[in-house]
Design an enzyme around this catalytic site. Sequence first.
Site, PDB file in Angstrom:
ATOM      1  N   ASP A   7       0.656  -1.059  -0.081  1.00 22.85           N
ATOM      2  CA  ASP A   7      -0.045   0.119  -0.131  1.00 22.85           C
ATOM      3  C   ASP A   7       0.802   1.094   0.028  1.00 22.85           C
ATOM      4  O   ASP A   7       1.735   1.590   0.874  1.00 22.85           O
ATOM      5  CB  ASP A   7      -1.083  -0.073   1.461  1.00 22.85           C
ATOM      6  CG  ASP A   7      -2.063   1.020   1.155  1.00 22.85           C
ATOM      7  OD1 ASP A   7      -2.250   1.526   0.097  1.00 22.85           O
ATOM      8  OD2 ASP A   7      -2.680   1.275   2.199  1.00 22.85           O
ATOM      9  N   HIS A  36      -3.354  13.719   0.882  1.00 22.44           N
ATOM     10  CA  HIS A  36      -3.814  12.668   2.050  1.00 22.44           C
ATOM     11  C   HIS A  36      -2.801  12.748   3.099  1.00 22.44           C
ATOM     12  O   HIS A  36      -3.013  13.089   4.055  1.00 22.44           O
ATOM     13  CB  HIS A  36      -4.180  11.447   1.341  1.00 22.44           C
ATOM     14  CG  HIS A  36      -4.174  10.305   2.554  1.00 22.44           C
ATOM     15  ND1 HIS A  36      -5.309  10.120   3.416  1.00 22.44           N
ATOM     16  CD2 HIS A  36      -3.455   9.332   3.109  1.00 22.44           C
ATOM     17  CE1 HIS A  36      -5.115   9.175   4.068  1.00 22.44           C
ATOM     18  NE2 HIS A  36      -3.971   8.593   3.813  1.00 22.44           N
ATOM     19  N   GLU A  67     -10.887   3.849   3.042  1.00 15.44           N
ATOM     20  CA  GLU A  67      -9.904   4.627   2.294  1.00 15.44           C
ATOM     21  C   GLU A  67     -10.283   4.145   0.749  1.00 15.44           C
ATOM     22  O   GLU A  67      -9.952   3.383   0.482  1.00 15.44           O
ATOM     23  CB  GLU A  67      -8.800   4.653   2.823  1.00 15.44           C
ATOM     24  CG  GLU A  67      -8.078   5.118   4.116  1.00 15.44           C
ATOM     25  CD  GLU A  67      -6.686   5.252   4.549  1.00 15.44           C
ATOM     26  OE1 GLU A  67      -5.862   4.364   3.865  1.00 15.44           O
ATOM     27  OE2 GLU A  67      -6.435   5.886   5.271  1.00 15.44           O
ATOM     28  N   GLU A 125      -8.825   4.165  -2.640  1.00 12.47           N
ATOM     29  CA  GLU A 125      -7.809   3.930  -3.272  1.00 12.47           C
ATOM     30  C   GLU A 125      -8.157   3.214  -4.608  1.00 12.47           C
ATOM     31  O   GLU A 125      -9.239   2.514  -5.034  1.00 12.47           O
ATOM     32  CB  GLU A 125      -6.706   3.100  -2.544  1.00 12.47           C
ATOM     33  CG  GLU A 125      -6.701   3.658  -1.351  1.00 12.47           C
ATOM     34  CD  GLU A 125      -5.517   3.084  -0.372  1.00 12.47           C
ATOM     35  OE1 GLU A 125      -4.507   2.439  -0.921  1.00 12.47           O
ATOM     36  OE2 GLU A 125      -5.511   3.296   0.802  1.00 12.47           O
ATOM     37  N   ASP A 159      -9.324   0.452   1.547  1.00 16.94           N
ATOM     38  CA  ASP A 159      -8.265   0.178   2.517  1.00 16.94           C
ATOM     39  C   ASP A 159      -9.109   0.447   4.072  1.00 16.94           C
ATOM     40  O   ASP A 159      -8.720   1.440   4.644  1.00 16.94           O
ATOM     41  CB  ASP A 159      -7.322   1.011   2.373  1.00 16.94           C
ATOM     42  CG  ASP A 159      -6.090   0.766   3.563  1.00 16.94           C
ATOM     43  OD1 ASP A 159      -6.067  -0.316   4.024  1.00 16.94           O
ATOM     44  OD2 ASP A 159      -5.411   1.685   3.742  1.00 16.94           O
ATOM     45  N   ARG A 205      -9.155   3.825  12.919  1.00 14.35           N
ATOM     46  CA  ARG A 205      -8.239   4.813  13.387  1.00 14.35           C
ATOM     47  C   ARG A 205      -7.868   4.859  14.470  1.00 14.35           C
ATOM     48  O   ARG A 205      -6.675   5.149  14.856  1.00 14.35           O
ATOM     49  CB  ARG A 205      -9.159   6.060  12.900  1.00 14.35           C
ATOM     50  CG  ARG A 205      -9.267   6.149  11.515  1.00 14.35           C
ATOM     51  CD  ARG A 205      -8.217   6.534  10.607  1.00 14.35           C
ATOM     52  NE  ARG A 205      -8.698   6.623   9.149  1.00 14.35           N
ATOM     53  CZ  ARG A 205      -7.924   6.540   8.087  1.00 14.35           C
ATOM     54  NH1 ARG A 205      -6.816   5.950   8.044  1.00 14.35           N
ATOM     55  NH2 ARG A 205      -8.393   6.691   7.003  1.00 14.35           N
ATOM     56  N   GLN A 247      -5.038   2.076  14.804  1.00 12.04           N
ATOM     57  CA  GLN A 247      -3.926   2.457  14.122  1.00 12.04           C
ATOM     58  C   GLN A 247      -3.226   3.533  14.983  1.00 12.04           C
ATOM     59  O   GLN A 247      -1.967   3.307  14.781  1.00 12.04           O
ATOM     60  CB  GLN A 247      -4.325   3.135  12.933  1.00 12.04           C
ATOM     61  CG  GLN A 247      -3.296   3.422  11.713  1.00 12.04           C
ATOM     62  CD  GLN A 247      -3.885   4.217  10.407  1.00 12.04           C
ATOM     63  OE1 GLN A 247      -5.104   4.327  10.366  1.00 12.04           O
ATOM     64  NE2 GLN A 247      -3.179   4.545   9.885  1.00 12.04           N
ATOM     65  N   LYS A 265      -5.403  -2.222  10.079  1.00 13.63           N
ATOM     66  CA  LYS A 265      -5.623  -2.357   8.733  1.00 13.63           C
ATOM     67  C   LYS A 265      -5.832  -3.763   8.333  1.00 13.63           C
ATOM     68  O   LYS A 265      -6.547  -4.112   7.297  1.00 13.63           O
ATOM     69  CB  LYS A 265      -4.426  -1.876   7.722  1.00 13.63           C
ATOM     70  CG  LYS A 265      -3.858  -0.554   7.868  1.00 13.63           C
ATOM     71  CD  LYS A 265      -4.860   0.505   7.042  1.00 13.63           C
ATOM     72  CE  LYS A 265      -4.327   1.948   7.029  1.00 13.63           C
ATOM     73  NZ  LYS A 265      -4.810   2.873   6.166  1.00 13.63           N
ATOM     74  N   THR A 321      -9.629  -5.571   3.565  1.00 11.42           N
ATOM     75  CA  THR A 321      -9.281  -4.838   2.311  1.00 11.42           C
ATOM     76  C   THR A 321     -10.252  -5.179   1.370  1.00 11.42           C
ATOM     77  O   THR A 321      -9.818  -6.274   0.912  1.00 11.42           O
ATOM     78  CB  THR A 321      -7.879  -4.810   1.937  1.00 11.42           C
ATOM     79  OG1 THR A 321      -6.987  -4.380   2.908  1.00 11.42           O
ATOM     80  CG2 THR A 321      -7.507  -3.834   0.778  1.00 11.42           C
ATOM     81  N   GLU A 361     -10.559  12.677   6.892  1.00  8.87           N
ATOM     82  CA  GLU A 361     -10.171  13.657   6.418  1.00  8.87           C
ATOM     83  C   GLU A 361     -11.314  14.538   6.065  1.00  8.87           C
ATOM     84  O   GLU A 361     -11.688  15.554   6.506  1.00  8.87           O
ATOM     85  CB  GLU A 361      -9.703  13.447   5.101  1.00  8.87           C
ATOM     86  CG  GLU A 361      -8.002  13.039   5.408  1.00  8.87           C
ATOM     87  CD  GLU A 361      -7.652  12.474   3.991  1.00  8.87           C
ATOM     88  OE1 GLU A 361      -6.914  13.128   3.201  1.00  8.87           O
ATOM     89  OE2 GLU A 361      -7.796  11.187   3.685  1.00  8.87           O
TER      90      GLU A 361
END
Lengths: 430, 430
Positions: A139, A146, A212, A214, A246, A250, A253, A266, A270, A377
């Site tokens: 990744d 970001h 996320e 991606e 992904d 949080r 993490q 994570k 996925t 975000e």
Amino acid sequence: MPDFNPTRDSSLKSWVESANQPGCDFPIQNLPFGVISDRSNPVPRIGVAIGDQVLDLAVLEQVEILLADGSRAIFNQPILNPFIALRQNAWRETRAKITALLRDDNPVLRDNTSLCRRALLPIAGVSLHMPIDVRGYTDFYSSKEHATNVGSIFRDPKNPLLPNWAEMPVAYNGRTSSIIVSGTPVRRPQGQLMPPNSVRPVFGPCRMLDFELETAFIVGEGNVLGEPISIDGAEKHIFGMVLLNDWSARDIQRWEYVPLGPFNGKTFATSISPWVITMEALEPFRVQGPTQNPQPLPYLQQTGRHSFDIHLEVKLKPDGTGESTTITRTNFRHIYWSMAQQLAHHTVSGCNTRAGDLMASGTISGPEPESFASLLELTWNGQKPLELLNGGQRGFLEDGDNVTMTGWCQGDGFRVGFGEASGVVLPARL
Amino acid sequence: MPDFNPTRDSSLKSWVESANQPGCDFPIQNLPFGVISDRSNPVPRIGVAIGDQVLDLAVLEQVEILLADGSRAIFNQPILNPFIALRQNAWRETRAKITALLRDDNPVLRDNTSLCRRALLPIAGVSLHMPIDVRGYTDFYSSKEHATNVGSIFRDPKNPLLPNWAEMPVAYNGRTSSIIVSGTPVRRPQGQLMPPNSVRPVFGPCRMLDFELETAFIVGEGNVLGEPISIDGAEKHIFGMVLLNDWSARDIQRWEYVPLGPFNGKTFATSISPWVITMEALEPFRVQGPTQNPQPLPYLQQTGRHSFDIHLEVKLKPDGTGESTTITRTNFRHIYWSMAQQLAHHTVSGCNTRAGDLMASGTISGPEPESFASLLELTWNGQKPLELLNGGQRGFLEDGDNVTMTGWCQGDGFRVGFGEASGVVLPARL
């Protein structure tokens, strides 16, 4: 390459009528590869999406209308790895043959009713499986926006971007075992959380579950250990692309990630989209990537257009409501480091790659707050909850939320679509 | 289990005489599994080491003296994965049958000269291959002494240990593609290096090439996505252990690792020893691990003896000299977090594991400087070079250096040895 995709226009038509609708993800200009099964044949095998149908390549292989590399054992396989390991010339030849078979002026398959009945299946009736056996998953972290946002939230708003970020495509190794195909539910993870002002962590369900947005590319031709892939030769090693979610816990993490990077925050899931869009289909949508300043070191230098104009969206649909809210709109072209740069950097140490390796872009946040590509975000760490169309709010994901990612390249009268990567959040297993 | 390994004494003898020598790594108490080939049969298959011989299990399977799970297609395989996926009862039964066949008082194989000629091969004449297909590779960081040393050198000597370290077995996902078997040379990697007082990085060969002495366990029975392995049930999921050299490019690592962890500094090579030592063979060497303070959260709590007394060494032999210097002596028992705790933590988020997953301990540094398990620590970042027996010095590894790791459990009159994990450093590819 020009032979197969000479233009961005819609003059090429298929006799599969649904493929010619302007909003269709899978026109004849696309032809993505996936792994399918259905009630009449539950054995997973390779198919290509065309309009609202799937072309069953195992059937075409059996009757020898379509053979890759002269072999009869490439498409009747539960994964794409053997096909993509045949390398670029075989991908291109196969694509050219399928394009020819599906063109509106070619009667070979079109007028063979009994073969059509066996080889053409409605997408609505097929199950879509993991398209590849992912041998290695990397990744990257290649959106400047970001990295800046996360650095501001997790570390220091005055110095959000670390000094190595603009020098290399920063990345970490991900977990392959928990990569799942779109539609697979995602169980809310449990783990260690560090409450504010607490001396010790507590154990419990993640309270800051996030997505996320991606994309990821799939390595088609690997390299031998000790022999790097040069920047100039890198693109021919890439087979195609998928959407990737992904999923991120949080709170888990944040407490675990220093100094060795994200792990349990994570590794629980996925998701990827089931259709692999080939680089040939994306070729007409090449664009220049962001200006790189400082100029990268020589092993990362390239000129020309190495990014792609891929529009991307995320929809959130709470449990029990029919209503989805589009919560972000962004574009792959914002990604700072190209896929070729990522692959050159990944292998410059001598690290080997293999057919089927998955390499994700990192969260594709754009410059405007509406284009941020994670809830972290979009809600600025939960401080500014999002308003949903049904009246609800979201800081982070709630149980029952369905997150759906879509993406497409817009041509003139057609689009090359990615389909979707979706998943619903299940409550933690207590 | 007691049935197979009732004591730590040497009363059990084999009719393979070389297995009964006190310094032999592979007595009848050990019986490690590996993948072998030889000139007479170049097809890789499974063997068990006994003294200076290898028992070819594919031959025994063919003549039906040894069948695992009633199948005839388990040992004539190029990897151990199908065998270890049969789970703990099958491993134990197979081990018991091999023990019986090799006991000095059992004539079945001993007195069958023609079968012995086919099934018993001198180790010196066989090639040893990667014993498993590694589907997932995780590297823990579970030596308190190592984490403290690295934290002092890379970050802050006053606060070397980060607050999460004593709460969880910190880990990161490693790269599976570059895991190689002992004896495979290691090419010095190139990459980005940040010279002191420089504004920008330079590209070039690693100047601070290092080893890390580790062990790794191999998952035998995996778990389903979303269903964690509990601490109490974790040990039965573990098949066995190997030695592991986590080759590290310290200069590349240092510049790249914040915030997502080590990447190119590690992905160029990881060596493992070819013989997998089963947990049954290690059972008599159980010891209590270090006292854990603070008491771990409940999902990591366990009582009893969950570490193992494994003596470990590293030898360094410069190119062109016959002389090796033993540069560290340490013991697996220093590792703070047990393998069961590592596996419980790895899966507590719901992450799934698979047969053949490799999980490394982290660098096994002990408390005394002579037991530090990397050059980074032994030379304190190159500041205090090591003196070699041939008169040379080492800060970090030089081209041509051969690094050999060995390990064994010392019983009363025998030892359960790991064989070796070795590799020679090749010059960078310029």
